[in-house]
Motif scaffolding. Structure first.
Motif, PDB file in Angstrom:
ATOM      1  N   PRO A  54       1.058  -1.276  -0.179  1.00  0.00           N
ATOM      2  CA  PRO A  54       0.065  -0.128  -0.011  1.00  0.00           C
ATOM      3  C   PRO A  54       0.823   1.311   0.109  1.00  0.00           C
ATOM      4  O   PRO A  54       2.072   1.162   0.215  1.00  0.00           O
ATOM      5  CB  PRO A  54      -0.769  -0.114   1.245  1.00  0.00           C
ATOM      6  CG  PRO A  54       0.145  -0.933   2.292  1.00  0.00           C
ATOM      7  CD  PRO A  54       0.633  -1.853   1.173  1.00  0.00           C
ATOM      8  N   ASP A  55       0.101   2.402  -0.175  1.00  0.00           N
ATOM      9  CA  ASP A  55       1.033   3.685  -0.046  1.00  0.00           C
ATOM     10  C   ASP A  55       1.606   3.844   1.323  1.00  0.00           C
ATOM     11  O   ASP A  55       0.980   3.239   2.382  1.00  0.00           O
ATOM     12  CB  ASP A  55      -0.031   4.957  -0.246  1.00  0.00           C
ATOM     13  CG  ASP A  55      -0.545   4.929  -1.395  1.00  0.00           C
ATOM     14  OD1 ASP A  55      -0.242   4.108  -2.379  1.00  0.00           O
ATOM     15  OD2 ASP A  55      -1.481   5.774  -1.728  1.00  0.00           O
ATOM     16  N   THR A 178      -0.730   3.421 -11.453  1.00  0.00           N
ATOM     17  CA  THR A 178      -1.309   4.158 -10.348  1.00  0.00           C
ATOM     18  C   THR A 178      -2.185   5.391 -11.226  1.00  0.00           C
ATOM     19  O   THR A 178      -1.397   6.053 -11.999  1.00  0.00           O
ATOM     20  CB  THR A 178      -0.645   4.579  -9.356  1.00  0.00           C
ATOM     21  OG1 THR A 178      -0.240   3.615  -8.531  1.00  0.00           O
ATOM     22  CG2 THR A 178      -1.447   5.542  -8.332  1.00  0.00           C
ATOM     23  N   GLY A 179      -3.545   5.396 -11.021  1.00  0.00           N
ATOM     24  CA  GLY A 179      -4.214   6.565 -11.628  1.00  0.00           C
ATOM     25  C   GLY A 179      -4.402   6.302 -13.093  1.00  0.00           C
ATOM     26  O   GLY A 179      -4.937   7.273 -13.903  1.00  0.00           O
ATOM     27  N   PRO A 207       0.587  -0.839  -5.818  1.00  0.00           N
ATOM     28  CA  PRO A 207      -0.440  -1.063  -4.458  1.00  0.00           C
ATOM     29  C   PRO A 207      -1.611  -1.809  -4.937  1.00  0.00           C
ATOM     30  O   PRO A 207      -2.217  -2.336  -4.064  1.00  0.00           O
ATOM     31  CB  PRO A 207      -0.665   0.472  -4.307  1.00  0.00           C
ATOM     32  CG  PRO A 207      -0.962   1.172  -5.684  1.00  0.00           C
ATOM     33  CD  PRO A 207      -0.049   0.544  -6.524  1.00  0.00           C
ATOM     34  N   TYR A 208      -1.335  -2.537  -6.106  1.00  0.00           N
ATOM     35  CA  TYR A 208      -2.728  -3.347  -6.617  1.00  0.00           C
ATOM     36  C   TYR A 208      -2.245  -4.862  -6.331  1.00  0.00           C
ATOM     37  O   TYR A 208      -1.453  -5.334  -7.167  1.00  0.00           O
ATOM     38  CB  TYR A 208      -3.154  -2.989  -8.000  1.00  0.00           C
ATOM     39  CG  TYR A 208      -3.728  -1.507  -7.974  1.00  0.00           C
ATOM     40  CD1 TYR A 208      -4.948  -1.299  -7.113  1.00  0.00           C
ATOM     41  CD2 TYR A 208      -3.118  -0.526  -8.397  1.00  0.00           C
ATOM     42  CE1 TYR A 208      -5.340   0.082  -6.883  1.00  0.00           C
ATOM     43  CE2 TYR A 208      -3.289   0.735  -8.163  1.00  0.00           C
ATOM     44  CZ  TYR A 208      -4.549   1.003  -7.437  1.00  0.00           C
ATOM     45  OH  TYR A 208      -5.072   2.407  -7.190  1.00  0.00           O
ATOM     46  N   MET A 209      -3.039  -5.464  -5.519  1.00  0.00           N
ATOM     47  CA  MET A 209      -2.585  -6.835  -5.358  1.00  0.00           C
ATOM     48  C   MET A 209      -2.880  -7.637  -6.728  1.00  0.00           C
ATOM     49  O   MET A 209      -2.200  -8.788  -6.845  1.00  0.00           O
ATOM     50  CB  MET A 209      -3.669  -7.434  -4.397  1.00  0.00           C
ATOM     51  CG  MET A 209      -3.512  -6.872  -2.879  1.00  0.00           C
ATOM     52  SD  MET A 209      -1.983  -7.245  -2.110  1.00  0.00           S
ATOM     53  CE  MET A 209      -1.591  -5.790  -1.151  1.00  0.00           C
ATOM     54  N   GLN A 222       5.057  -4.128   3.492  1.00  0.00           N
ATOM     55  CA  GLN A 222       4.166  -3.079   4.253  1.00  0.00           C
ATOM     56  C   GLN A 222       4.771  -2.644   5.356  1.00  0.00           C
ATOM     57  O   GLN A 222       5.660  -3.225   6.022  1.00  0.00           O
ATOM     58  CB  GLN A 222       2.896  -3.956   4.795  1.00  0.00           C
ATOM     59  CG  GLN A 222       1.933  -3.260   5.339  1.00  0.00           C
ATOM     60  CD  GLN A 222       0.511  -3.754   5.337  1.00  0.00           C
ATOM     61  OE1 GLN A 222       0.541  -4.880   5.427  1.00  0.00           O
ATOM     62  NE2 GLN A 222      -0.440  -3.165   5.586  1.00  0.00           N
ATOM     63  N   GLU A 328       2.885   8.744   9.537  1.00  0.00           N
ATOM     64  CA  GLU A 328       2.938   7.866   8.281  1.00  0.00           C
ATOM     65  C   GLU A 328       4.065   8.203   7.474  1.00  0.00           C
ATOM     66  O   GLU A 328       4.586   9.581   7.318  1.00  0.00           O
ATOM     67  CB  GLU A 328       1.550   8.155   7.463  1.00  0.00           C
ATOM     68  CG  GLU A 328       1.363   7.270   6.432  1.00  0.00           C
ATOM     69  CD  GLU A 328       0.892   7.896   5.288  1.00  0.00           C
ATOM     70  OE1 GLU A 328       1.186   7.614   4.213  1.00  0.00           O
ATOM     71  OE2 GLU A 328       0.258   8.958   5.483  1.00  0.00           O
TER      72      GLU A 328
END
Lengths: 334, 249, 369
Positions: A54-55, A178-179, A207-209, A222, A328
């Motif tokens: 993830p981000d 992304t995007g 970020p895409y499984m 992560q 974060e």
């Protein structure tokens, strides 16, 4: 352990070869924020190696270390045999890098962008046109358009062409999908697949499984930590429990009920279904009767084939939780 | 629960910018308590439609009723009946969790006592107890997104619009987020999600797919997959959003 | 080299494609020069002056008659005491007060000399100079008349000029040096710092750093187009002020151009320095404007002469390179002095430039963060 390469049997011969990227115990902090801790992995020649996370997981920081833009605080990392600290010039000459935000000049045309990067890397568009033909020909009709006026998918193709123009032997792509819409994403992975034929090693993050299966090997990352490095098939095979998919009109009520069932190990919403794993020892009351008792009469239960995401969820839920007040890590601004 | 009572009715909606037709004769209904996925490629016209539905922009022609209010005539009144959350800029990063909740409660005209009670309940429900006085900027992305969603439905709107709510979020948080959506929908709030990530679509009750300003498909994910003989909404999307191209597995 | 030229070409494309940059580089200097030039009027016609005649004899009457009948001046008021002088000047209708000292005529005849005080409104420096020089000329004319009248002794009326508000008349033609100083700073420092931080912000810097381009090539490639453009700009400003306002360069043109290059270099190195500190364009703009442009406009003697500022401001102005440059360029352009008169200021600029370049090289990172 020797990773499986059943997708590409011809690559068996690579196993004795020098890894393209070799990282051992990489650590990096920004102030009190730990971005990466004890990261170790190897990227072998000719493979598509994916970092999935993830981000804020630390992907961008890691990529900046591989591309010599950042120095690690701890650990050793070699890229194509060069040390990131001492021989950064050797690395910079031989890699193609596409940062998270497409590295394009929005006020230059498509063609000007490409020519600029060709000149900067001491080559010409003509010289290496073969390598980018498949990709660039799709945007060539718009070569006089400003890069800023392109759609996301076209920007992505142009950025990839620019990163490839000097024929790098290692391509590093930070969240290239992304995007971008689903069609462009699919096209992009097709392009990467073709690039493998040119003997280019690709390190990519996402970020895409669901994109994990597009890679030869993936590392799940992560909170600055790598959970597992393996082929997608092996990772999926690590999911050893029987998996059930349950469906009902009200997923909310269904999930609440499933969570209350004493035999439940995990419940995750999964598209139309709810994925359910059960404990080894089950209570006397069978699940269908339990659901009925909780007012769910339309539930259908089926055995499901686990996907890579099921395994990720299993791995990650066993991991330590996010510590409280952890600041974060912003991937954009180290 | 999903009923057949429409909370959004769109009839012959057209939106033009000069000669460019962003929304070309849209017709659809969204039912109360439904989770409605609004899909489309980049530039298909999703954002334009969303702006009209949330009262930020007026339609060129056509009839748009949102929560019983005419979007063409009375866009300001729509805003009171909806919640809105997008991936970015939903919460003020330099305010604490409690301050953000109080701020949004105040914007929607909630009473002080009511806000206080809701804040406590919300923190409790999200298991956020320890975070009340934490700055948003210090929260992990996943928690921020969950909080942003909770804040968007704080004033019990009839409809909540989510604009790519879970981009870049880890798979566990993403699922927790969807559980929140299910719960919200079960509580009678209609959820309208725009996204161009197809795995998100599979979670919806019904999805519509836009292409070049038109709605080219609208049904449940299962029915769409069946209709096109494929195994995922993503494949449906590729088949119709960009005709002539195939998704190579 | 090819790499470098490719880079420079790209920079020129950025500049020529951005209307705002073009306006800043070519529009603003022209507008400023024309604006300043025309606002400062150069016509003297029936300008109102007041007389304070403390002698009231024949000679003073003759003199005031000559002044008022010259066509340039007109009697605005007869004053009775010094205290009225400032009052009438402040009212802004009367531009100068002419004071004949007590026993003017008697002194002129007995001592052979007498003095006239001319008090002019220095807040309009151009006007004030014109007024005083015209009055002085009329008095000189009268002196010649007296001499021609065959008086044995040479009688002399001595004009003494005093400026109110701006005693040394520092604003005279200051706008051209001032505009040059400001514009160079604007283009070189502000624009360079923006263009470098822009690459950082859009993420293109990452790829440039990873490319075989060396940091020095990146910086030089950024700087060279602005160096060329600002030099062209200076030439344009000089030509414009020469053709439109007939303001010639009195001193050596070669020296002026050399000093200009030094100043441009300094501004560029300041710009690079800012870009190594600023994280994004907003910060770069803020540092450039608040940290450099404002002090330059206010404290370097561009609008308000340094001498008439309170001491603390004068100290600040002592460390502002533009203040030194204004002195240099004013000396060369207006006074026509040579290098000997400006070497100290030049040395300061040189040291400052070297320091800025040194700091930028130290600060410019081959890596991010």
């Amino acid at each position: 352990m020797e990773p499986s390469r059943r997708a590409c049997p011809e690559k068996q011969s690579f196993s004795h070869m020098q890894p393209v990227v070799q990282a051992l115990g990489i650590g990096k902090s920004f102030g009190t924020t730990v971005a990466l801790r004890d990261i170790s992995f190897e990227v072998l020649p000719g493979e598509v190696f994916g970092f999935i996370g993830p981000d804020g997981a630390g992907k961008t920081t890691l990529f900046r270390i591989i591309t010599t833009l950042l120095l690690p605080d701890a650990g050793e990392i070699q890229v194509m045999g060069f040390d990131v600290r001492r021989d950064y010039r050797g690395i910079r000459k031989n890699i193609g890098y596409m940062p998270g935000r497409f590295s394009l000049y929005m006020d230059l045309t498509v063609e000007e962008n490409l020519r600029f990067y060709a000149t900067v890397f001491g080559t010409t568009v003509e010289e290496n046109y073969d390598l980018i033909r498949d990709i660039y020909s799709q945007i060539e009709p718009f070569k006089h358009r400003m890069a800023g006026k392109l759609s996301g998918g076209m920007k992505q193709k142009l950025a990839l062409s620019c990163a490839l123009i000097h024929k790098p032997s290692l391509l590093i792509l930070d969240e290239p999908t992304t995007g971008v819409d689903a069609v462009s994403r699919a096209e992009f992975w097709e392009m990467l697949k073709k690039l493998k034929a040119h003997n280019i090693t690709i390190v990519v993050s996402t970020p895409y499984m669901d994109e994990a299966t597009r890679c030869d090997r993936v590392a799940l990352i992560q909170n600055g930590r790598i959970f597992s490095v393996d082929t997608p098939d092996h990772i999926t095979a690590g999911f050893s429990r029987p998996l059930l998919q349950v469906k009902s009109a009200s997923k909310h009520l269904l999930m609440n009920a499933l969570k209350k069932y004493p035999g439940t190990l995990s419940v995750w919403p999964f598209g139309e279904y709810v994925h359910l794993t059960l404990r080894d020892v089950l209570p006397e009351e069978p699940l269908p009767r339990f659901l009925e008792r909780h007012g769910i009469r339309d539930a259908t239960l089926m055995e499901a084939k686990p996907g890579i995401e099921d395994r990720f969820l299993e791995l990650m839920s066993g991991a330590e939780p996010v510590p409280e007040y952890r600041k974060e890590v912003n991937d954009d601004q180290p | 629960m999903t009923s057949r009572e429409p909370v959004i009715t769109v009839q012959n909606l057209v939106k033009r910018f000069g000669s460019f037709v962003a929304n070309d004769n849209l017709n659809f209904e969204v039912y109360a308590g439904e989770i409605f996925g609004f899909l489309g490629a980049n530039g298909a016209g999703k954002t334009t439609a969303l702006r009209i539905l949330s009262g930020l922009s007026a339609p060129t022609s056509g009839k748009v009723m949102v929560a019983g209010v005419d979007a063409g005539r009375n866009p300001e009144r729509i805003k009171r009946n909806i919640g809105y959350m997008c991936q970015r800029f939903s919460l003020y990063e330099d305010l604490t969790v409690t301050e953000n909740i109080t701020l949004y409660g105040g914007i929607y005209g909630m009473k002080r006592n009511e806000i206080r009670g809701k804040t406590a309940a919300l923190l409790e429900r999200l298991q956020f107890g320890a975070y009340g006085n934490t700055l948003i900027s210090a929260l992990p992305l996943g928690l921020r997104q969950k909080l942003a969603f909770a804040v968007a439905v704080l004033h019990q709107p009839k409809i909540v619009f989510l604009d790519e709510p879970t981009g870049g979020v880890d798979p566990i948080t993403r699922r927790q987020f969807w559980e929140m959506i299910y719960e919200t929908a079960a509580g009678g709030i209609t959820v309208f999600v725009t996204t161009h990530y197809m795995d998100e679509a599979e979670y919806c009750d019904r999805v519509s797919i836009m292409s070049e300003g038109k709605i080219v498909a609208l049904d449940t994910p299962a029915a769409l997959k069946k209709q096109y003989g494929v195994s995922s909404v993503e494949e449906v999307f590729v088949k119709i959003a960009r005709p002539g191209q195939q998704l190579i597995p | 080299m090819k790499r470098f030229l490719g880079f420079v070409r790209k920079e020129f494309l950025h500049i020529f494609r951005d209307p705002l940059t073009m306006i800043i580089i070519f529009g603003i200097p022209a507008v400023q020069i024309l604006l300043f030039g025309f606002v400062v009027s150069t016509d003297l016609k029936e300008t109102k002056v007041a007389f304070l005649d403390l002698s009231k004899d024949e000679i003073t009457r003759t003199l005031s008659g000559k002044i008022c009948s010259s066509g340039f001046f007109e009697l605005g008021a007869d004053l009775t005491g010094y205290h009225e002088a400032e009052h009438v000047l402040r009212k802004n209708k009367i531009k100068a007060v002419i004071v004949f000292e007590k026993d003017f005529g008697r002194r002129l005849i007995s001592d052979g000399t007498a003095s006239v005080h001319i008090i002019a409104d220095g807040s309009e420096p151009n006007m004030a100079t014109l007024i005083t020089s015209h009055i002085s000329a009329i008095i000189a004319d009268y002196n010649r008349e007296l001499a021609g009248a065959g008086l044995q002794q040479v009688l002399l009326v001595q004009p003494e000029v005093r400026m109110f508000y701006n005693p040394t008349l520092k604003g005279q033609f200051m706008f051209v040096p001032g505009v040059i100083t400001l514009i160079m700073l604007l283009i070189c420092a502000l624009m360079t710092s923006i263009t470098i931080t822009r690459e950082k912000e859009f993420g293109t810097m990452e790829v440039l750093l990873v490319s075989p381009l060396r940091p020095a090539q990146i910086i030089l490639g950024k700087v060279l187009p602005y160096f060329i453009l600002s030099f062209v700009d200076v030439i344009l400003i000089l030509l414009l002020s020469w053709f439109v306002f007939e303001l010639p360069v009195k001193g050596s043109l070669a020296l002026l151009l050399a000093e200009l290059m030094l100043y441009i270099l300094m501004s560029l190195s300041l710009g690079i320095l800012i870009s190594t500190v600023a994280k994004n364009m907003q910060q770069a703009i803020f540092i450039s404007l608040v940290g450099m442009m404002l002090p330059t406009v206010l404290l370097s003697g561009f609008i308000i002469p340094v001498e008439s500022m309170p001491m603390p401001y004068q100290w600040v102005s002592k460390i502002l390179p533009p203040a030194y440059f204004i002195t240099i360029i004013k000396n060369i352009m207006i006074k026509g002095t040579g290098f000997l008169y400006v070497w100290k200021e030049t040395l300061f600029l040189l040291v400052f430039t070297l320091a800025a370049i040194g700091l930028s090289i130290r600060n410019f990172k081959i890596r991010l963060q």
